[in-house]
Write a protein that holds these residues in place. Structure first.
Motif, PDB file in Angstrom:
ATOM      1  N   LYS A 278      32.571  55.649  50.885  1.00 33.55           N
ATOM      2  CA  LYS A 278      32.740  55.449  49.514  1.00 33.55           C
ATOM      3  C   LYS A 278      31.802  56.098  48.666  1.00 33.55           C
ATOM      4  CE  LYS A 278      36.244  53.610  47.961  1.00 33.55           C
ATOM      5  NZ  LYS A 278      37.439  54.301  47.614  1.00 33.55           N
ATOM      6  N   VAL A 279      32.480  56.658  47.448  1.00 33.65           N
ATOM      7  CA  VAL A 279      31.378  57.158  46.510  1.00 33.65           C
ATOM      8  C   VAL A 279      31.677  56.060  45.447  1.00 33.65           C
ATOM      9  CG1 VAL A 279      31.212  58.780  44.326  1.00 33.65           C
ATOM     10  CG2 VAL A 279      32.493  59.422  46.574  1.00 33.65           C
ATOM     11  N   LEU A 280      30.170  55.908  45.090  1.00 34.09           N
ATOM     12  CA  LEU A 280      29.809  54.763  44.146  1.00 34.09           C
ATOM     13  C   LEU A 280      29.412  55.402  42.864  1.00 34.09           C
ATOM     14  CD1 LEU A 280      29.110  51.764  43.052  1.00 34.09           C
ATOM     15  CD2 LEU A 280      26.677  52.234  43.833  1.00 34.09           C
TER      16      LEU A 280
ATOM     17  N   GLY B 223      29.768  54.640  38.677  1.00 40.69           N
ATOM     18  CA  GLY B 223      29.352  53.397  37.627  1.00 40.69           C
ATOM     19  C   GLY B 223      29.540  52.055  38.138  1.00 40.69           C
ATOM     20  N   GLY B 224      30.263  51.802  39.204  1.00 37.15           N
ATOM     21  CA  GLY B 224      30.461  50.698  40.120  1.00 37.15           C
ATOM     22  C   GLY B 224      31.447  49.813  39.131  1.00 37.15           C
ATOM     23  N   GLN B 225      32.091  49.997  37.975  1.00 37.17           N
ATOM     24  CA  GLN B 225      32.839  49.333  37.585  1.00 37.17           C
ATOM     25  C   GLN B 225      34.175  48.713  37.915  1.00 37.17           C
ATOM     26  OE1 GLN B 225      31.006  47.670  34.721  1.00 37.17           O
ATOM     27  NE2 GLN B 225      29.577  48.722  35.988  1.00 37.17           N
ATOM     28  N   SER B 226      34.572  49.689  38.654  1.00 42.28           N
ATOM     29  CA  SER B 226      35.922  49.086  39.406  1.00 42.28           C
ATOM     30  C   SER B 226      35.575  48.959  40.869  1.00 42.28           C
ATOM     31  CB  SER B 226      36.813  50.496  39.312  1.00 42.28           C
ATOM     32  OG  SER B 226      37.196  50.650  38.164  1.00 42.28           O
ATOM     33  N   LEU B 227      34.458  49.684  41.595  1.00 38.35           N
ATOM     34  CA  LEU B 227      34.225  49.539  42.811  1.00 38.35           C
ATOM     35  C   LEU B 227      33.595  48.235  43.111  1.00 38.35           C
ATOM     36  CD1 LEU B 227      34.458  50.819  45.747  1.00 38.35           C
ATOM     37  CD2 LEU B 227      32.588  52.095  45.308  1.00 38.35           C
ATOM     38  N   GLY B 228      32.720  47.890  41.978  1.00 33.01           N
ATOM     39  CA  GLY B 228      31.975  46.638  42.139  1.00 33.01           C
ATOM     40  C   GLY B 228      32.786  45.468  42.550  1.00 33.01           C
TER      41      GLY B 228
ATOM     42  N   GLY C 272      30.400  52.803  33.344  1.00 36.60           N
ATOM     43  CA  GLY C 272      31.656  53.678  33.739  1.00 36.60           C
ATOM     44  C   GLY C 272      31.861  54.901  33.366  1.00 36.60           C
ATOM     45  N   THR C 273      32.206  55.727  34.557  1.00 29.32           N
ATOM     46  CA  THR C 273      32.118  57.169  34.211  1.00 29.32           C
ATOM     47  C   THR C 273      33.541  57.755  34.050  1.00 29.32           C
ATOM     48  OG1 THR C 273      32.380  57.643  36.794  1.00 29.32           O
ATOM     49  CG2 THR C 273      30.004  57.185  35.679  1.00 29.32           C
ATOM     50  N   ILE C 274      33.739  58.980  33.628  1.00 31.82           N
ATOM     51  CA  ILE C 274      34.787  59.391  33.501  1.00 31.82           C
ATOM     52  C   ILE C 274      35.676  60.030  34.926  1.00 31.82           C
ATOM     53  CG2 ILE C 274      34.028  61.871  32.866  1.00 31.82           C
ATOM     54  CD1 ILE C 274      36.317  62.177  30.840  1.00 31.82           C
TER      55      ILE C 274
ATOM     56  N   ALA D 144      44.462  53.062  33.153  1.00 28.40           N
ATOM     57  CA  ALA D 144      43.031  53.519  32.547  1.00 28.40           C
ATOM     58  C   ALA D 144      43.480  54.593  31.444  1.00 28.40           C
ATOM     59  CB  ALA D 144      42.511  54.437  33.474  1.00 28.40           C
ATOM     60  N   ASP D 145      42.376  54.441  30.266  1.00 26.05           N
ATOM     61  CA  ASP D 145      42.601  55.130  29.291  1.00 26.05           C
ATOM     62  C   ASP D 145      42.597  56.843  29.158  1.00 26.05           C
ATOM     63  OD1 ASP D 145      42.107  52.976  26.472  1.00 26.05           O
ATOM     64  OD2 ASP D 145      42.068  52.382  28.608  1.00 26.05           O
ATOM     65  N   TRP D 146      41.435  57.171  30.163  1.00 26.56           N
ATOM     66  CA  TRP D 146      41.242  58.530  30.271  1.00 26.56           C
ATOM     67  C   TRP D 146      42.641  59.135  31.094  1.00 26.56           C
ATOM     68  CZ3 TRP D 146      38.144  60.248  27.343  1.00 26.56           C
ATOM     69  CH2 TRP D 146      36.965  59.779  27.007  1.00 26.56           C
TER      70      TRP D 146
HETATM   71  C1  FAD Z   1      36.059  44.260  32.451  1.00 23.44           C
HETATM   72  C2  FAD Z   1      36.525  45.687  32.736  1.00 23.44           C
HETATM   73  C3  FAD Z   1      37.507  45.994  31.788  1.00 23.44           C
HETATM   74  C4  FAD Z   1      37.965  47.747  31.896  1.00 23.44           C
HETATM   75  N1  FAD Z   1      38.691  47.682  30.935  1.00 23.44           N
HETATM   76  C5  FAD Z   1      39.084  49.275  30.879  1.00 23.44           C
HETATM   77  C6  FAD Z   1      39.843  49.784  30.011  1.00 23.44           C
HETATM   78  O1  FAD Z   1      40.673  49.116  28.921  1.00 23.44           O
HETATM   79  N2  FAD Z   1      40.370  51.160  30.158  1.00 23.44           N
HETATM   80  C7  FAD Z   1      39.865  51.818  31.136  1.00 23.44           C
HETATM   81  O2  FAD Z   1      40.338  53.035  31.228  1.00 23.44           O
HETATM   82  N3  FAD Z   1      39.123  51.339  32.185  1.00 23.44           N
HETATM   83  C8  FAD Z   1      38.512  50.034  32.121  1.00 23.44           C
HETATM   84  N4  FAD Z   1      37.925  49.579  33.062  1.00 23.44           N
HETATM   85  C9  FAD Z   1      37.549  50.402  34.107  1.00 23.44           C
HETATM   86  C10 FAD Z   1      36.391  51.100  33.767  1.00 23.44           C
HETATM   87  O3  FAD Z   1      36.725  52.232  32.895  1.00 23.44           O
HETATM   88  C11 FAD Z   1      35.864  52.081  35.136  1.00 23.44           C
HETATM   89  O4  FAD Z   1      34.516  52.586  34.372  1.00 23.44           O
HETATM   90  C12 FAD Z   1      36.405  53.076  35.452  1.00 23.44           C
HETATM   91  O5  FAD Z   1      37.779  52.636  36.262  1.00 23.44           O
HETATM   92  C13 FAD Z   1      35.561  53.665  36.835  1.00 23.44           C
HETATM   93  O6  FAD Z   1      34.638  54.267  36.706  1.00 23.44           O
HETATM   94  P1  FAD Z   1      33.140  54.013  37.496  1.00 23.44           P
HETATM   95  O7  FAD Z   1      32.330  55.059  37.471  1.00 23.44           O
HETATM   96  O8  FAD Z   1      32.650  52.729  37.407  1.00 23.44           O
HETATM   97  O9  FAD Z   1      33.640  54.095  38.993  1.00 23.44           O
HETATM   98  P2  FAD Z   1      33.374  53.231  40.316  1.00 23.44           P
HETATM   99  O10 FAD Z   1      33.406  52.117  40.082  1.00 23.44           O
HETATM  100  O11 FAD Z   1      31.988  53.381  40.701  1.00 23.44           O
HETATM  101  O12 FAD Z   1      34.425  54.107  41.321  1.00 23.44           O
HETATM  102  C14 FAD Z   1      35.709  53.686  41.365  1.00 23.44           C
HETATM  103  C15 FAD Z   1      36.240  54.580  42.213  1.00 23.44           C
HETATM  104  O13 FAD Z   1      36.192  55.905  42.096  1.00 23.44           O
HETATM  105  C16 FAD Z   1      35.638  56.417  43.252  1.00 23.44           C
HETATM  106  N5  FAD Z   1      34.713  57.750  42.596  1.00 23.44           N
HETATM  107  C17 FAD Z   1      34.010  57.228  41.442  1.00 23.44           C
HETATM  108  N6  FAD Z   1      33.313  58.335  41.376  1.00 23.44           N
HETATM  109  C18 FAD Z   1      33.771  59.215  42.077  1.00 23.44           C
HETATM  110  C19 FAD Z   1      33.897  60.723  42.232  1.00 23.44           C
HETATM  111  N7  FAD Z   1      33.004  61.584  41.270  1.00 23.44           N
HETATM  112  N8  FAD Z   1      34.395  61.468  43.271  1.00 23.44           N
HETATM  113  C20 FAD Z   1      35.135  60.959  43.610  1.00 23.44           C
HETATM  114  N9  FAD Z   1      35.381  59.517  43.685  1.00 23.44           N
HETATM  115  C21 FAD Z   1      34.741  58.857  42.877  1.00 23.44           C
HETATM  116  C22 FAD Z   1      35.165  55.267  43.754  1.00 23.44           C
HETATM  117  O14 FAD Z   1      34.659  55.760  45.182  1.00 23.44           O
HETATM  118  C23 FAD Z   1      35.804  54.287  43.794  1.00 23.44           C
HETATM  119  O15 FAD Z   1      36.922  54.076  44.524  1.00 23.44           O
HETATM  120  C24 FAD Z   1      37.345  48.230  32.979  1.00 23.44           C
HETATM  121  C25 FAD Z   1      36.720  47.769  33.970  1.00 23.44           C
HETATM  122  C26 FAD Z   1      36.099  46.473  33.694  1.00 23.44           C
HETATM  123  C27 FAD Z   1      35.248  46.097  34.880  1.00 23.44           C
END
Ligand code: FAD
Lengths: 791, 281
Positions: free
Chosen positions: B29-31, B33-38, B110-112, B123-125
């Motif tokens: 799995k790709v990690l 920002g970890g905000q969903s994966l964590g 969290g990343t786009i 998700a908003d994006w």
């Molecule tokens: C309390 C809380 C509230 C939130 N509220 C909102 C909200 O209101 N609106 C909103 O839109 N989001 C919300 N989120 C989600 C947040 O925006 C996350 O940042 C986003 O969903 C995932 O981004 P990440 O970089 O953290 O990805 P990660 O958690 O690292 O990864 C998420 C998934 O995507 C995959 N992945 C990540 N990067 C890549 C890449 N470059 N290529 C391929 N696969 C990839 C991973 O393998 C994993 O399956 C919330 C999260 C939390 C914890």
């Protein structure tokens, strides 16, 4: 003269002192259970029931992990938790600490797994296989009450822990011109202190004690409970509550986890730890608040209440929680539903119902939040029916100052206060007239403005005379405090309860300062440790300021007498010739400070004359108020909301609280209590709800689904204090710990109803979610399409 | 709630990351920002053998303009937009959306790219970038490909990402100075995921009038010509909007009402409707 420098500002009763304990909290130096490290400590994860109701056919443990997994069969000699109430008809439950035969709630403990880390313990827990035969689950308390329902405890024959009835001449109200009936309910909630539960158990061989360090509100009660369940004498158990990150009632319970860990530490000989995680907290541990009311208010056209008739049901969950029992909540409904009002006729029937859910615990406000919601919503319905403003109806019925002290219809003894004045001030401060003018004009964005009121009274620090009637495992008597002057003139206070965020390390020091004049910075409050403190039933029922404060005052006065006696020796005068003033014993010819007296007593006893009394500068004193039926603090809340009827969004525009908590020891701490309670009340009103599906599965397992109010949802309330002293307590203080959480659900919902009434909408279930609002608006539109244009 | 055991690698560059992602055996799995994966790891909803942490890859943090589009590296964070470190397409449009995502602590990490790859319908994006007609750039050891978001996201938490593939960038078409974004997020409280999203981009100069209903149980509903639903003189056709949402599977009347409202309000904002036509009701 030497001795500690006196602070310039007064620090005693009434001073707005910053809290002493905040220094370590704000610097991240608090020490909570999960911060404690011990050599050889291992972590515990529990295997919990995935089903709400099932028979256990088998528990299968792979051989390679057998030594790390423990089930009910291993727990030789461990007794189930029994929290019996002495109220007639109460059916006791037996809660095995690890499930035996049956599971009765999702999350019930079935097996205990131990490993060097929590992650590894969870790895083991995953591999334990449960063979369960699913039984019909009870998730709806009203259905659980019906004959033929499945049974949580088979031998009961029904699912009712306790049924009660009071009828005080209700028939006399039946001919009232106004009769308003409503079905009102509050959803099940999870109390959510920022720190969850957690415990460490280890054996102290030197002291020959099992030591359980646990995030709890009542260490001495937990010790009794552990002793009963583990079959060990109390002297061989020490319970320590270190820093505790919020309690609110959630930590006023003996946990099966605590019993399990105690047993495990004795069995394994090394320290074991369990730290509750959020999923356990939300889906498995105790819940609160789920009440259902069928309420009828009878009134005259001028708004005078003729009588209140109510059937109240509380979902008590599967087991009776120790020590408060499964019926505290419902049975209390019957005694407190009349609230701050004086009316002549009353009937209330209550049921405490067993279901396949986690046990219910008294949450901040206990049953009051529910009864306030029910009665205050019903009163607004009466006002609407009578065509009167809600404040007029309330003013008509509130207990009046000239009636104080006042015994209400259920024999609650109101000590003091001016309730109509609190209401008047709240209505004036919120600017009711302007709000109503604005409401008439309408908003450019189409939202609707509403004004809501609610008023309650909070019985606090009720003692022996009240609790002996409940007959539960815990009855508070005299509260004790220990006080000791240190050789350098400082003061150590010891109390048996636990300060878990209320600021007692500061406020109790203020009480002692008021009497002894020792600077607050040199007073240390030791609490939360059965080995170091006198016995106490703990911190619950808004009792600490009245009870522990009273005990500290009593102990400090005793010390003052002893200091004066020694000081008189040093001043070479008779004790009757001296007085105690600002940390000094003052005689005609001079004075000596507490520090000087302490120095002589401890370090230079050769300077004391023969015949000086030997009791010394250390006392333990007990205290009860003149009457122990409780103090009555109260408040009027007024709130203005803007409601978007299309999407159900509610914005709080203004919030006013007029509070009377008697004499305030520290107004800043009191404001903190009120604002914290308000936040929780907003949660109850608008956000917090633990839903269950038809199989009894709790549906919110993270804070993404169980919504708590955040900074953006909590209004900056304006607080106005009245300070009517209690005639029965030290300094006239009253308990105020819970009130903030009592009134908001009613006030906010009344405001929403005021906004939506022209649309034919009335919200009667908390939390008032956007979905519930939109559902009601759409239903009202469908029922009366013509209204849409009228609105 | 502790994650099961896994291996973690932090590759130095994109090439190494793609090599690690292509490793055979087990779940990789790709990690970001970890905000969903964590949380998913801690809840043991996903049990990877190997996590490839891409958050430090310089190639994934780049932002630039190319062929009339803003190209944003996958690891640009929500906070990068909110604070203006990453450039915007129109005046503050992306910053506005970013600042409404979650809480600051989540936006810091969290990343786009992670948000799009995760494909949470709420998700908003996902909704806003659909309104912009954005594309996703995807790389693997065997090359790169580009795909519109509408084709990339196939359903709730489902995309066309194949094993070994990585989202490297998002291409957001430039808008004209007159372009207007309408964006409405219905959430229970500030910082929570949406229960309904309405997004609309109206840019007459570039012939764009696109509307999106998001936070359905599926990929967002994209209406390429929003004039079918909104007319500057007649206002919002809520009956038609309701019909389309029903056709998209939104059966619950209360949910549908909320989505229709969100869409109508977003359209009114994007079309700069006169005040009388602003409210959908
Ligand atoms: C309390 C809380 C509230 C939130 N509220 C909102 C909200 O209101 N609106 C909103 O839109 N989001 C919300 N989120 C989600 C947040 O925006 C996350 O940042 C986003 O969903 C995932 O981004 P990440 O970089 O953290 O990805 P990660 O958690 O690292 O990864 C998420 C998934 O995507 C995959 N992945 C990540 N990067 C890549 C890449 N470059 N290529 C391929 N696969 C990839 C991973 O393998 C994993 O399956 C919330 C999260 C939390 C914890």
């Amino acid at each position: 003269m030497n001795g500690p420098a006196q602070p310039l500002e007064p620090e005693g009763v009434g001073a707005r002192l910053p809290r002493k304990e905040d220094d370590r909290y704000m610097r991240g130096r608090g020490q909570y259970v999960a911060d404690i490290k011990m050599a050889g400590m291992q972590d515990v994860a529990f295997v919990r029931s995935p089903l709400a109701h099932a028979r256990i056919r088998a528990i299968r443990i792979p051989d390679d992990i057998r030594a790390q997994v423990f089930t009910a069969d291993d727990l030789d000699g461990v007794n189930p938790i029994r929290a019996v109430s002495g109220l007639p008809g109460f059916k006791p439950s037996e809660q095995p600490v690890l499930a035996r035969g049956k599971v009765r709630q999702v999350g019930e403990l079935v097996a205990m797994c131990v490993a060097p880390t929590r992650a590894e313990a969870e790895d083991i827990a995953e591999r334990v296989e449960l063979d369960l035969e699913e039984l019909p689950a009870l998730h709806d308390m009203l259905r659980a009450r019906e004959p033929g329902a499945a049974l949580v405890h088979e031998h009961w024959g029904d699912n009712v822990f306790l049924e009660t009835l009071v009828d005080i001449g209700i028939a006399s109200a039946f001919d009232a011109p106004i009769k308003v009936s409503r079905t009102i309910s509050t959803s099940r909630q999870c109390m959510a202190p920022i720190e969850g539960r957690g415990a460490i158990a280890h054996v102290d061989h030197r002291l020959d004690q099992l030591t359980v360090t646990t995030s709890c509100q009542m260490p001495h009660i937990v010790r009794s409970g552990l002793s009963e369940c583990l079959g060990i004498e109390e002297g061989r158990i020490r319970v320590v509550a270190p820093d505790v990150g919020g309690g609110f009632g959630y930590k006023g319970i003996l946990l099966p986890e605590e019993v399990c860990l105690g047993w495990l530490a004795l069995r394994l000989g090394h320290p074991v730890r369990w730290i509750e995680d959020r999923r356990e907290h939300l889906t498995a541990s105790a819940n609160c608040r789920e009440h259902h009311y069928e309420i009828t208010v009878y009134a005259d056209r001028d708004g005078a209440i003729r009588g209140v008739d109510c059937e109240a049901t509380v979902d008590s969950g599967a087991y009776s929680a120790y020590p408060f029992s499964a019926c505290l909540e419902a049975a209390q409904v019957a005694s407190i539903l009349p609230g701050p009002y004086d009316f002549p006729a009353y009937r209330c029937r209550t049921w405490s119902v067993a279901t396949n859910k986690a046990p219910i615990l008294p949450y901040r406000g206990v049953a009051r939040t529910g009864v306030c919601f029910a009665l205050e919503l019903a009163l607004d319905a009466v006002a609407a029916e009578a065509g009167l403003p809600p404040e007029i109806v309330r003013a008509k019925n509130l207990v009046r100052p000239e009636q104080m002290p006042f015994d209400n219809i259920t024999k609650k003894h109101f000590d003091s206060g001016d309730y109509p004045e609190a209401l008047r001030r709240a209505v004036a401060a919120i600017g009711a007239e302007d709000v109503r003018a604005r409401q008439k004009r309408g908003e450019p964005d189409g939202r609707r403005i509403g004004l809501g009121l609610s008023i309650y009274c909070e019985q606090a620090a009720h003692g022996t005379s009240v609790y002996s009637g409940w007959g539960i495992p815990m009855v508070p008597g005299h509260e004790q405090a220990g006080a000791r002057i240190t050789p350098d003139g400082g003061l150590e206070l010891r109390i048996g309860a636990q300060s878990h965020g209320q600021g007692l390390e500061t406020t109790l020091a203020q009480v002692a300062n008021e009497i002894l004049g020792v600077p607050v910075s040199q007073i240390r409050v030791v609490h939360g440790d059965t080995a170091m403190t006198p016995y106490s039933t703990g911190a619950w029922g808004s009792r600490m300021m009245v009870m522990a404060g009273g005990a500290v005052a009593t102990a400090a006065k005793a010390l003052a007498d002893r200091l004066a006696a020694i000081g008189a020796h040093l001043l070479q005068t008779d004790p009757s010739e001296v007085r105690f003033e600002a940390g000094h014993v003052v005689g005609r010819a001079g004075d000596v400070s507490v520090a000087q007296i302490a120095r002589v007593w401890y370090r230079r006893p050769q300077d004391l004359p023969q015949g000086v009394h030997g009791a010394g500068l250390e006392v333990t004193a007990g205290y009860k108020p003149v009457r122990d039926s409780g103090t009555f603090s109260y408040a009027a809340h007024a709130v203005v909301v803007a409601v978007d009827p299309e999407v159900g969004q509610v914005e709080i525009l203004d919030y006013v609280i007029v509070e009377d908590g008697g004499v305030l020891v520290n107004p800043m701490v009191v404001d903190g209590q009120i604002l914290g309670g308000l936040a929780q009340g907003i949660g109850t009103a608008l956000l917090e709800e633990m839903p269950f599906d038809g199989a009894g599965q709790p549906l919110a397992s993270t804070f993404a689904d169980y919504l708590l109010p955040g900074a953006a949802e909590v209004p900056a309330a304006r607080i106005d204090h009245m300070e009517t002293p209690s005639p029965y307590t030290q300094f006239g203080v009253k308990g105020i710990g819970e009130g903030g959480a009592i009134a908001p659900p009613a006030a906010v919902t009344n405001a929403i109803n005021d906004a939506l009434r022209p649309l034919g909408v009335e919200m009667l279930v908390s939390p008032v979610t956007p979905r519930r609002i939109v559902e009601a608006v759409l239903a009202a539109r469908a029922a009366a399409p013509a209204r849409k244009d009228a609105a | 709630m502790k994650a099961p055991r896994f291996h973690l690698v932090r590759p130095r560059d994109l090439a190494e990351a793609l090599d690690r992602l292509a490793e055979p055996g087990g779940l990789v799995k790709v990690l970001a920002g970890g905000q969903s994966l964590g949380p998913m790891l801690n809840l043991r909803l996903v049990r990877p053998d190997l996590l490839v942490d891409v958050s430090g890859l310089p190639e994934l943090r780049r932002v630039g303009r190319e062929d009339d589009a803003l190209v944003v590296g996958a690891c640009v964070t929500h906070a990068d937009f909110e604070d203006g470190r990453a450039p915007d397409v129109g005046s503050g449009m992306l910053a506005r959306v970013a600042s409404g995502i979650a809480y600051r602590a989540v936006r810091n990490r969290g990343t786009i790219g992670g948000s799009l790859a995760h494909a949470d319908p709420a998700a908003d994006w996902l909704s806003t970038l659909s309104a912009f007609g954005a594309e996703v750039e995807i790389a693997s050891r065997s090359g790169t490909r580009r795909t519109p978001i509408g084709a990339f996201v196939t359903g709730a938490l489902a995309t066309t990402l194949a094993p070994g593939e990585l989202v490297v960038a998002v291409r957001i078409p430039q808008v004209s100075a007159q372009a207007r974004l309408g964006f409405v997020k219905h959430a229970r409280k500030i910082g929570e995921f949406a229960h309904a999203i309405g997004a609309a981009l109206v840019d007459p100069e570039r012939g764009v009038a696109r509307a999106v209903a998001g936070a359905l149980d599926a990929a967002p509903l994209v209406i390429e010509d929003a004039r079918e639903l909104f007319d500057r003189s007649a206002g919002f056709d809520r009956t038609e909007a309701g019909r389309r949402l029903a056709a998209a599977g939104l059966a619950d009347t209360v949910d549908r009402h909320l989505h229709v409202e969100a869409l109508g309000r977003a359209l009114a904002e994007a079309f700069d409707a006169p005040p009388g036509l602003r409210r959908a009701a």
